[in-house]
Motif scaffolding. Structure first.
Motif, mmCIF file in Angstrom:
data_model
loop_
_atom_site.group_PDB
_atom_site.id
_atom_site.type_symbol
_atom_site.label_atom_id
_atom_site.label_comp_id
_atom_site.label_asym_id
_atom_site.label_seq_id
_atom_site.Cartn_x
_atom_site.Cartn_y
_atom_site.Cartn_z
ATOM 1 N N VAL A 132 0.839 -1.198 0.000
ATOM 2 C CA VAL A 132 0.000 0.000 0.000
ATOM 3 C C VAL A 132 0.875 1.249 0.000
ATOM 4 C CG1 VAL A 132 -1.635 1.348 1.401
ATOM 5 C CG2 VAL A 132 -2.078 -1.064 0.945
ATOM 6 N N SER A 133 1.923 1.246 0.800
ATOM 7 C CA SER A 133 2.840 2.383 0.848
ATOM 8 C C SER A 133 3.519 2.587 -0.506
ATOM 9 C CB SER A 133 3.890 2.153 1.934
ATOM 10 O OG SER A 133 4.807 3.203 1.977
ATOM 11 N N LEU A 134 3.983 1.514 -1.101
ATOM 12 C CA LEU A 134 4.619 1.600 -2.416
ATOM 13 C C LEU A 134 3.636 2.104 -3.470
ATOM 14 C CD1 LEU A 134 7.161 1.076 -4.096
ATOM 15 C CD2 LEU A 134 6.392 -1.294 -4.355
ATOM 16 N N SER A 135 2.398 1.633 -3.419
ATOM 17 C CA SER A 135 1.397 2.066 -4.402
ATOM 18 C C SER A 135 1.155 3.572 -4.314
ATOM 19 C CB SER A 135 0.083 1.299 -4.220
ATOM 20 O OG SER A 135 -0.648 1.758 -3.101
ATOM 21 N N ARG A 136 1.171 4.099 -3.109
ATOM 22 C CA ARG A 136 0.981 5.550 -2.939
ATOM 23 C C ARG A 136 2.163 6.319 -3.526
ATOM 24 N NH1 ARG A 136 -1.214 4.514 2.924
ATOM 25 N NH2 ARG A 136 -3.393 4.186 2.392
ATOM 26 N N PHE A 140 -0.384 5.404 -7.550
ATOM 27 C CA PHE A 140 -1.434 4.444 -7.888
ATOM 28 C C PHE A 140 -1.935 3.858 -6.567
ATOM 29 C CE2 PHE A 140 -3.107 0.339 -9.301
ATOM 30 C CZ PHE A 140 -3.904 0.750 -10.350
ATOM 31 N N PRO A 141 -2.524 4.729 -5.712
ATOM 32 C CA PRO A 141 -2.836 4.308 -4.344
ATOM 33 C C PRO A 141 -3.870 3.188 -4.253
ATOM 34 C CG PRO A 141 -3.830 6.440 -4.810
ATOM 35 C CD PRO A 141 -2.970 6.086 -6.000
ATOM 36 N N LEU A 142 -3.530 2.189 -3.472
ATOM 37 C CA LEU A 142 -4.470 1.125 -3.135
ATOM 38 C C LEU A 142 -5.266 1.587 -1.912
ATOM 39 C CD1 LEU A 142 -2.067 -1.922 -3.578
ATOM 40 C CD2 LEU A 142 -3.935 -1.233 -5.095
#
Length: 177
Positions: A132-136, A140-142
């Motif tokens: 989730v942190s990486l996606s933000r 491309f936030p989860l």
């Protein structure tokens, strides 16, 4: 991970969630692994993100050395230091099963809840938090705020987990239909 087996109490597969990966169709077949190796050696794939697995356990040493030489960027996310982690450009320390909440699906297709016994050590975090942190950071936030939300989405998505909920799994677990 493979180990000793007596086909009664001891199973050769020491990964508690292999069945879950199979049910979600995310287990890597030998053919898919061979395709990935070929893609890296041809220069078509230049980055790898490895989750916990020591590729040296899956591939011959010569093959691993070749793909790590050809791979421009390797991310390793896991809870145990291994030879693949040593080759990584970036290591993201993941919490162990005793340091996180969630579910796993055992060899008999029973989905079971797990609860952290203690906080993650050092900089390690549960896998879902890392992703989730990486996606933000990648813009491309989860939307997840916890492992139960991820489980609920798996149940909505269909397949073997369709219709399950964290409450339905409860403390006794639930066998997949």
């Amino acid at each position: 991970r493979k180990g000793a087996s007596d086909d009664f109490l001891l199973k050769a597969d020491k990964n508690p969630n292999t069945r879950g990966a199979i049910e979600l169709a995310i287990e890597t077949s030998p053919a898919e692994l061979e395709h990935l190796v070929a893609s890296v050696t041809r220069g078509e794939t230049t980055a790898l993100y490895v989750f916990g697995q020591d590729l040296y356990e899956l591939l011959q040493e010569e093959t691993c050395n070749k793909i790590f030489k050809e791979c421009f960027f390797l991310i390793f996310q896991g809870s145990n230091w291994n030879r693949t982690a040593r080759q990584a450009s970036v290591v993201l320390p993941a919490a162990t099963y005793a340091e996180k909440d969630g579910t796993f699906t055992n060899y008999a297709r029973r989905v079971q809840s797990i609860f952290k016994a203690f906080a993650p050590k050092g900089e390690s975090r549960p896998d879902w938090e890392i992703l989730v942190s990486l996606s933000r950071r990648l813009d491309f936030p989860l939307p997840y705020k916890g492992p139960w939300e991820i489980f609920e989405e798996m149940a909505r998505s269909g397949g073997a987990f369709r219709g399950l909920s964290h409450d339905a799994v409860g403390m006794q677990g639930k066998v997949l239909a």
